[in-house]
Design an enzyme around this catalytic site. Structure first.
Site, PDB file in Angstrom:
ATOM      1  N   GLU A  93       0.883  -1.178   0.000  1.00 15.78           N
ATOM      2  CA  GLU A  93       0.000   0.000   0.000  1.00 15.78           C
ATOM      3  C   GLU A  93       0.911   1.216   0.000  1.00 15.78           C
ATOM      4  OE1 GLU A  93      -3.037  -0.393  -0.483  1.00 15.78           O
ATOM      5  OE2 GLU A  93      -3.525  -2.401   0.233  1.00 15.78           O
ATOM      6  N   CYS A 122      -2.235   9.116   2.412  1.00 12.42           N
ATOM      7  CA  CYS A 122      -2.062   8.667   1.031  1.00 12.42           C
ATOM      8  C   CYS A 122      -3.325   8.894   0.213  1.00 12.42           C
ATOM      9  CB  CYS A 122      -1.620   7.204   0.983  1.00 12.42           C
ATOM     10  SG  CYS A 122      -2.598   6.113   2.012  1.00 12.42           S
TER      11      CYS A 122
END
Length: 463
Positions: A231, A265
């Site tokens: 990720e 993010c």
């Protein structure tokens, strides 16, 4: 690598911790493997009792846990409290759903002679989690809860600037009754990550972090033939269509870009607005950003926290200068941020041409990129013109049409009329430079299980 607590608001180094020795790492792997041999035989419902106990402890001592978040990475205290609650909810999701998610699955066969086929889910063993500083608890819970529920055990290598958060979670799981060795925090070095992944008793690695870290760890895991999930970064598009409610959309844009200090993010990093709304949006957005109040993250009046470190702030300032040197226009917005602390003045970047490399960067902090799109098709093109593919959002008065536009945006997640968000019961994951693999839900719990086929065939079946 120095593991240290440095208050981002004051710059004061409060505590340092020694790196793990190779002997300690090897001992932790051994304990994790021995714990796995026992833990994998524990019924799923019984595993759930321990996860529920962890959730209960988090809620009982929520303010103490939240204080560490604010102290180590500068998160606003209200957001820190919300992160503690989110982590508790993730544990509870698997308490309630793990048994059903791990149920054997009957396989439909074309010919009865193929037998009675079933897919079963069996844990792999010891896993390594490498996690970032921006959500010190949530990131752990997001991988730990499903993998413990599945029967795996885990070693943690956390970010070097949140050591006390890592230790707190280690202690939490012990208090909850998890067997010794089933989850261990290690102040590991980069070389020790390689040592861990090359151990035959370790079966996979889950990393959340930068592209560079992901590429390095994925290469090590690949060479060792170990499963990995990554990720990584994101530059989420925030697409505003012509019929969007401007006032509400701007409020979501300011929030979507600046929550957690703009250090997420899935922050809304690229605002893409169709031509007829662009000027009005920019004026309203500028006003909304100017209303943010930078200050002490423990102060309830603060709405913009410092960045995680002075180094992070300095790096972001340089990226802004680089963007401007390639033709972008940078506008600092709002009252001057405090001189004390790792603050960055909220900045809006416009006129970012297709030949400007900054167009394809991730700005990890309160920096907004605004793009004017000729029309809806142009907005979709700009949204997809990114090396990343994590999340994104579409704002429109017509949710049905918004869903159709969302289908055309190439990312792992798209929201209509809400910035990309994180929840205990929603999937998380991306594509391209944003990584691979999925976390949470049934997708997450099955990333590190052996989906094994068991087929019972009649001995008299035809050849």
């Amino acid at each position: 690598m120095t593991y240290a607590t440095t208050n981002p608001y004051t710059g004061e180094v409060l505590k340092t911790f020694p790196n793990a020795t190779d002997a300690e790492v090897k001992q932790a792997i051994d304990k994790a493997h021995r714990a796995f041999l026992v833990w994998k035989e524990v019924p799923v419902a019984q595993r759930g009792h321990i996860l529920q106990e962890a959730a209960d402890i988090l809620r009982r001592d929520a303010d103490s846990y939240a204080k560490l978040l604010t102290l180590e990475m500068g998160k606003r205290f209200a957001e820190a409290q919300a992160e503690v609650e989110l982590s508790a909810k993730i544990f509870e999701y698997y308490v309630r759903n793990a048994e059903q998610l791990l149920q054997p699955e009957k396989v439909p066969v074309l010919d009865p002679d193929e037998g009675d086929a079933t897919l079963v889910n069996e844990p792999l063993g010891v896993l390594l989690a490498i996690e970032p500083w921006n959500f010190p608890y949530y990131q752990i819970a997001r991988i730990l809860a499903p993998q413990l529920a599945a029967g795996n055990t885990m070693l943690l290598k956390h970010a070097s600037n949140v050591p006390q958060c890592a230790m707190a979670f280690d202690k939490l799981m012990k208090q909850a009754g998890l067997p010794v060795g089933a989850f261990t925090n290690l102040f590991a070095t980069r070389s020790q990550v390689e040592l861990i992944l090359n151990d035959d008793r370790v079966h996979g690695v889950a990393l959340t972090g930068s592209e560079d870290a992901g590429a390095s760890v994925a290469a090590t895991a690949g060479k060792a033939l170990k499963k990995s999930t990554m990720e990584l970064g994101g530059a989420d598009a925030f697409v505003v269509l012509a019929d969007a409610d401007l006032e509400k959309t701007v409020k979501w844009a300011v929030f979507g870009r600046h929550w957690n200090g703009g250090q997420v993010c899935v922050n809304s990093k690229r605002m893409i607005i169709v031509d007829e709304l662009y000027d009005a949006f920019l004026a309203a957005y500028r006003k909304g950003v100017a209303g943010l109040v930078a200050g002490d993250p423990f102060d309830p009046a603060t709405t913009l926290a410092p960045l995680s470190s002075q180094g992070a702030a300095d790096e972001l300032k340089q990226k802004i200068r680089d963007a401007v040197s390639h033709g972008a226009k940078a506008e600092e917005v709002g009252n001057p941020v405090p001189k004390k602390g790792a603050f960055l003045q909220p900045t809006i970047l416009t006129q970012i041409g297709e030949d400007n490399p900054a167009r394809y960067w991730e700005f990890f902090g309160p920096v907004s990129m605004l793009f004017r799109a000729k029309d809806e098709a142009g907005a979709i093109r700009i949204a997809n013109d990114s090396p990343f593919g994590l999340g994104g959002s579409v704002f429109t008065a017509d949710p049905v049409h918004g869903k159709e536009v969302a289908k055309q945006i190439s990312t792992g997640m798209v929201y209509v009329n809400h910035p990309t968000k994180v929840e205990a019961d929603l999937m998380f994951g991306g594509i391209r430079r944003s990584g691979y693999g999925r976390e949470l839900l049934g997708l997450g719990i099955k990333e590190f299980v052996n989906q094994k086929l068991i087929d019972v065939v009649d001995i008299d079946a035809h050849f």
